[in-house]
Design a protein around this motif. Structure first.
Motif, PDB file in Angstrom:
ATOM      1  N   ASN A 220      21.855   7.148  -4.660  1.00 16.78           N
ATOM      2  CA  ASN A 220      20.876   6.189  -4.151  1.00 16.78           C
ATOM      3  C   ASN A 220      21.246   4.762  -4.536  1.00 16.78           C
ATOM      4  O   ASN A 220      21.114   3.839  -3.726  1.00 16.78           O
TER       5      ASN A 220
ATOM      6  N   THR B 232      21.194   0.513  11.009  1.00 14.15           N
ATOM      7  CA  THR B 232      21.364   1.946  10.770  1.00 14.15           C
ATOM      8  C   THR B 232      21.335   2.257   9.281  1.00 14.15           C
ATOM      9  O   THR B 232      20.693   3.224   8.852  1.00 14.15           O
TER      10      THR B 232
ATOM     11  N   ASP C 267      17.756   2.012   8.085  1.00 12.24           N
ATOM     12  CA  ASP C 267      16.971   3.166   8.524  1.00 12.24           C
ATOM     13  C   ASP C 267      17.254   4.402   7.682  1.00 12.24           C
ATOM     14  O   ASP C 267      16.341   5.173   7.360  1.00 12.24           O
ATOM     15  N   LYS C 268      18.503   4.598   7.297  1.00 17.37           N
ATOM     16  CA  LYS C 268      18.852   5.753   6.464  1.00 17.37           C
ATOM     17  C   LYS C 268      18.209   5.646   5.081  1.00 17.37           C
ATOM     18  O   LYS C 268      17.749   6.650   4.528  1.00 17.37           O
TER      19      LYS C 268
ATOM     20  N   ALA D 156      15.417   4.112   4.398  1.00 21.06           N
ATOM     21  CA  ALA D 156      13.984   4.348   4.562  1.00 21.06           C
ATOM     22  C   ALA D 156      13.706   5.837   4.784  1.00 21.06           C
ATOM     23  O   ALA D 156      12.726   6.374   4.268  1.00 21.06           O
ATOM     24  N   LYS D 157      14.577   6.496   5.537  1.00 17.02           N
ATOM     25  CA  LYS D 157      14.380   7.924   5.801  1.00 17.02           C
ATOM     26  C   LYS D 157      14.453   8.744   4.521  1.00 17.02           C
ATOM     27  O   LYS D 157      13.706   9.708   4.352  1.00 17.02           O
ATOM     28  N   ASN D 158      15.331   8.341   3.598  1.00 10.92           N
ATOM     29  CA  ASN D 158      15.496   9.068   2.345  1.00 10.92           C
ATOM     30  C   ASN D 158      14.619   8.528   1.222  1.00 10.92           C
ATOM     31  O   ASN D 158      14.813   8.887   0.063  1.00 10.92           O
ATOM     32  N   ASN D 159      13.652   7.685   1.560  1.00 11.91           N
ATOM     33  CA  ASN D 159      12.699   7.113   0.601  1.00 11.91           C
ATOM     34  C   ASN D 159      13.366   6.327  -0.515  1.00 11.91           C
ATOM     35  O   ASN D 159      12.866   6.269  -1.634  1.00 11.91           O
TER      36      ASN D 159
ATOM     37  N   HIS E  70      10.953   1.538   0.974  1.00 12.62           N
ATOM     38  CA  HIS E  70       9.741   1.843   1.729  1.00 12.62           C
ATOM     39  C   HIS E  70       9.955   1.535   3.209  1.00 12.62           C
ATOM     40  O   HIS E  70      10.725   0.627   3.549  1.00 12.62           O
ATOM     41  N   LYS E  71       9.272   2.282   4.064  1.00 14.72           N
ATOM     42  CA  LYS E  71       9.468   2.099   5.505  1.00 14.72           C
ATOM     43  C   LYS E  71       9.026   0.714   5.971  1.00 14.72           C
ATOM     44  O   LYS E  71       9.634   0.147   6.879  1.00 14.72           O
TER      45      LYS E  71
ATOM     46  N   ALA F 288      11.759  -1.692   5.152  1.00 15.04           N
ATOM     47  CA  ALA F 288      12.832  -1.544   6.130  1.00 15.04           C
ATOM     48  C   ALA F 288      12.491  -2.287   7.418  1.00 15.04           C
ATOM     49  O   ALA F 288      13.343  -2.982   7.992  1.00 15.04           O
TER      50      ALA F 288
END
Length: 83
Positions: free
Chosen positions: A21, A53, A56-57, A59-62, A65-66, A69
């Motif tokens: 991470n 991209t 977004d990845k 944010a998808k994996n936390n 935060h979305k 993002a």
């Protein structure tokens, strides 16, 4: 110190995930700063989809935060269109 095999395994897993991470976050931050420092519109337009991209990845994996993002993508898009 952990007393169970499962706890030892969880410690190993957490260490690997933490390193992954941190690497992904740092790589994305470097790409964002590179995009922000770009002054040529063509180069920025080529770089923007790749950076989006990456964001977004994360944010998808936390990892981030979305909403953060979304804010980053919005600001970067605004920056590129203003060039």
């Amino acid at each position: 110190m952990a007393n169970h095999k499962s706890a030892l395994k969880r410690i190993r897993q957490a260490k690997v995930r933490n390193e992954r991470n941190r690497y992904q976050g740092k790589t994305t931050r470097n790409a964002i700063s590179k995009l922000r420092s770009t002054t040529e519109k063509k180069e920025a337009q080529d770089l923007l989809p790749k950076v989006v991209t990456m964001i977004d990845k994360l944010a998808k994996n936390n990892i981030i935060h979305k909403n953060k993002a979304a804010n980053l993508k919005s600001k970067l898009t605004k920056h590129v269109s203003a060039l």
